[in-house]
Write a protein that holds these residues in place. Structure first.
Motif, PDB file in Angstrom:
ATOM      1  N   HIS A 139       0.821  -1.205   0.000  1.00 48.08           N
ATOM      2  CA  HIS A 139       0.000   0.000   0.000  1.00 48.08           C
ATOM      3  C   HIS A 139       0.859   1.261   0.000  1.00 48.08           C
ATOM      4  O   HIS A 139       0.558   2.221  -0.715  1.00 48.08           O
ATOM      5  CB  HIS A 139      -0.925   0.030   1.214  1.00 48.08           C
ATOM      6  CG  HIS A 139      -1.614   1.352   1.395  1.00 48.08           C
ATOM      7  ND1 HIS A 139      -2.716   1.727   0.665  1.00 48.08           N
ATOM      8  CD2 HIS A 139      -1.324   2.415   2.203  1.00 48.08           C
ATOM      9  CE1 HIS A 139      -3.085   2.943   1.022  1.00 48.08           C
ATOM     10  NE2 HIS A 139      -2.254   3.391   1.954  1.00 48.08           N
ATOM     11  N   THR A 144       2.299   1.740  -3.513  1.00 44.18           N
ATOM     12  CA  THR A 144       1.234   2.022  -4.488  1.00 44.18           C
ATOM     13  C   THR A 144       0.654   3.407  -4.280  1.00 44.18           C
ATOM     14  O   THR A 144       0.453   4.170  -5.234  1.00 44.18           O
ATOM     15  CB  THR A 144       0.133   0.959  -4.383  1.00 44.18           C
ATOM     16  OG1 THR A 144       0.717  -0.335  -4.584  1.00 44.18           O
ATOM     17  CG2 THR A 144      -0.940   1.185  -5.427  1.00 44.18           C
ATOM     18  N   LEU A 174      -0.330  -1.060  -8.170  1.00 50.77           N
ATOM     19  CA  LEU A 174      -0.283  -2.241  -7.311  1.00 50.77           C
ATOM     20  C   LEU A 174       0.089  -3.484  -8.115  1.00 50.77           C
ATOM     21  O   LEU A 174       0.931  -4.293  -7.687  1.00 50.77           O
ATOM     22  CB  LEU A 174      -1.630  -2.443  -6.617  1.00 50.77           C
ATOM     23  CG  LEU A 174      -1.755  -3.686  -5.723  1.00 50.77           C
ATOM     24  CD1 LEU A 174      -0.699  -3.671  -4.626  1.00 50.77           C
ATOM     25  CD2 LEU A 174      -3.157  -3.779  -5.119  1.00 50.77           C
ATOM     26  N   TYR A 178      -2.513  -9.181  -2.793  1.00 49.06           N
ATOM     27  CA  TYR A 178      -3.395  -8.286  -3.552  1.00 49.06           C
ATOM     28  C   TYR A 178      -4.757  -8.163  -2.854  1.00 49.06           C
ATOM     29  O   TYR A 178      -5.284  -7.057  -2.691  1.00 49.06           O
ATOM     30  CB  TYR A 178      -3.579  -8.812  -4.976  1.00 49.06           C
ATOM     31  CG  TYR A 178      -4.519  -7.983  -5.818  1.00 49.06           C
ATOM     32  CD1 TYR A 178      -4.060  -6.869  -6.517  1.00 49.06           C
ATOM     33  CD2 TYR A 178      -5.871  -8.305  -5.912  1.00 49.06           C
ATOM     34  CE1 TYR A 178      -4.913  -6.099  -7.287  1.00 49.06           C
ATOM     35  CE2 TYR A 178      -6.740  -7.548  -6.671  1.00 49.06           C
ATOM     36  CZ  TYR A 178      -6.254  -6.436  -7.362  1.00 49.06           C
ATOM     37  OH  TYR A 178      -7.126  -5.676  -8.121  1.00 49.06           O
TER      38      TYR A 178
END
Length: 553
Positions: free
Chosen positions: A149, A152, A217, A429
């Motif tokens: 996270h 991304t 991501l 993911y």
């Protein structure tokens, strides 16, 4: 208070911790010996076991252990004020952090480069190996989600970063080829790499690229896939070596900017015992991991670094040296963020984007050196993303190894590196897309520090078995163990699970809480088995001493 006093605190810890305490422990307790053959030389295979120059290995170690945690952790922890953060960083690294990294490498080197799974089998029990590998796998999952996270979010919100990051990756492949295939002089290779990367940082301010969160991501996970399956020399080691110069420059520029600017610490020294994230104890010690003490370092040190050590005398400068360098990064993060905000409420509102907070703080400090603001900010952003990508560089590789060791005998396909890596990528993911990042970060911190306690447990058993002074490891282990179990319990049952019951990201929060409970159970079992092993070795040492005295008499 003026920020220059914080730099004085940094100097005191650095001088006494690295040049005095670590040298004493390495020489007197672990008896480092440069004449002993290392696993890297004995088992060189060009994949995992590969002797490396200590300067190259230092860059590898620093980039591998640091990630973005020594930046993100302090940023989040400033909710309690900058004084608790500074105290924990200094005392943590002095008494626990460097010792943890150094001893994790030493124990592995003295056990033929074995991973912690194999070492726990030898030192504790066959059951301990399975429990530890289960713990490690789910702990790594939390790491992958937390940093996935961070990367991304940071790249998707800063269009100046995608181009430089692509160049850094390309340069890593080039450096690996030049050093290990073309046999180009390392100085020449380094100059070419540094020039390419720093030019790309400037071009990033001109050639901006906007990418969505999901796109970034997926790209990050693809990066993780290739990092997992390629040989260390092909990508991971050259990536860490080449990109670490951005980190070096960021550290130097940050310190100089602080010295020149000499700004006051405008955020409060202390706010309250309990904030929105929870109580100072135990959560501060989970929120700030890297920079003080981090279990992730034990995995890097025992699974990767120990297999590249060329000489035992290199272990202290590589591991303890990198740990104190990471401490420096954390101190810079505290200063640049605590001097950039005058209002705590405004600061807390921006915590969902910690990369943005750091970019603004460090970028502002670097501009005092005369660099353009746009370049200073892309440099700061690249620094934190590069550090975070080094975690992705290794985390899926470690998950692949854990899968093979844990399930390989029962499920043959678990030994397939591609299958094991892809499974880890898919789970990551899902957790990134469905979890609450702040809770995942604290749970990662708890699992991370609990991993540190388990690493110190193995160090304690190693030392007591060798009849060495184990007290340097056992007392830090007690503190980390109790603190982290309490922190995991609090975050799981008072934060993540209640959020799931309220309908807030139900699957991700419930899954994170379940992982936390699993980690606590694994840690309790390992503590029980470890205590039995400790008593056994202690008894053997006492018996052996008595027999030796009797024979001498």
């Amino acid at each position: 208070m003026n920020s220059l006093w914080v730099l004085l605190w940094w100097v005191v810890i650095l001088v006494l911790g690295y040049w005095v305490y670590s040298r004493h422990v390495a020489k007197r307790i672990f008896e480092v010996n440069g004449a002993r053959a290392t696993p890297a030389k004995m088992y060189m295979d060009g994949v995992d076991f590969m002797p490396a120059n200590k300067n190259v290995l230092f860059g590898f170690q620093l980039n591998s252990i640091a990630g973005a945690a020594p930046i993100i952790g302090p940023i989040v922890a400033l909710q309690w004020g900058w004084l608790p953060a500074l105290l924990w960083l200094g005392l943590g690294v002095f008494f626990i952090g460097w010792l943890h990294d150094f001893s994790s490498t030493m124990v592995s080197v003295r056990n033929d480069g074995d991973t912690f799974g194999a070492i726990s089998y030898k030192l504790i029990s066959p059951r301990a190996r399975k429990i530890l590998l289960t713990f490690v796998y789910f702990y790594l999952l939390l790491i992958a989600a937390a940093f996935g996270h961070v990367i991304t979010s940071g790249i998707s919100k800063n269009p100046a970063l995608p181009f430089p990051m692509l160049v850094v990756i390309a340069v890593a492949f080039l450096v690996g080829h030049m050093i290990y295939k073309a046999r180009v002089n390392i100085l020449t290779t380094t100059v070419i790499a540094i020039a390419a990367i720093f030019v790309s940082l400037y071009l990033g301010t001109v050639w901006t690229i906007s990418l969505s969160y999901t796109t970034v991501l997926i790209c990050v996970l693809i990066f993780g896939y290739f990092s997992s399956i390629l040989p260390v020399w092909r990508f991971i080691q050259p990536y860490n070596y080449a990109s670490v110069y951005v980190v070096y420059f960021g550290i130097i520029a940050g310190v100089l900017g602080i010295l020149i600017g000499a700004k006051p610490m405008t955020l409060p020294a202390f706010t309250d015992w309990s904030t929105g994230i929870g109580p100072l104890w135990p959560l501060l010690f989970l929120t700030i991991a890297c920079g003080a003490i981090s279990g992730w370092h034990s995995l890097v040190s025992s699974t990767a670094t120990s297999r590249q050590i060329e000489n035992e005398m290199d272990i202290r400068p590589v591991t303890a040296g990198a740990m104190f360098a990471e401490f420096t990064i954390a101190i810079i993060a505290v200063i640049v963020c605590a001097t950039a905000f005058a209002d705590r409420a405004a600061y807390v509102k921006q915590l969902s984007n910690p990369v943005g907070i750091f970019v603004g703080g460090l970028g502002g400090a670097i501009t005092t050196l005369g660099l353009p603001e746009s370049y200073a900010k892309v440099l700061a952003g690249a620094m934190i993303i590069i550090l975070a990508l080094t975690i992705v560089n290794l985390v899926f590789r470690f998950m692949k190894i854990a899968s093979a060791e844990l399930l390989g005998d029962a499920i043959g396909v678990a030994k397939n590196p591609h299958v094991a890596t892809i499974v880890a990528l898919v789970i990551t993911y899902i957790l990134v897309k469905t979890g609450t990042w702040l809770y995942v970060w604290v749970l990662f911190g708890g699992a991370n520090q609990l991993m540190a306690a388990l690493a110190l447990l193995l160090t304690t058993l190693f030392l007591v078995q060798k009849a060495k002074n184990y007290k340097v490891a056992i007392y830090p282990m007690y503190f980390m163990y109790v603190t982290t179990v309490c922190g995991l319990f609090y975050t799981a049952f008072f934060k993540a699970l209640p959020a799931a019951l309220k309908g807030e990201k139900v699957f991700g929060n419930a899954f994170a809480a379940a992982v936390s409970v699993l980690l606590i159970i694994c840690a309790l079992i390992l503590a029980y088995d470890g205590w039995k092993a400790f008593r056994k070795y202690k008894s053997e040492v006492v018996t052996g001493s008595a027999q030796a005295e009797k024979a001498a008499a």
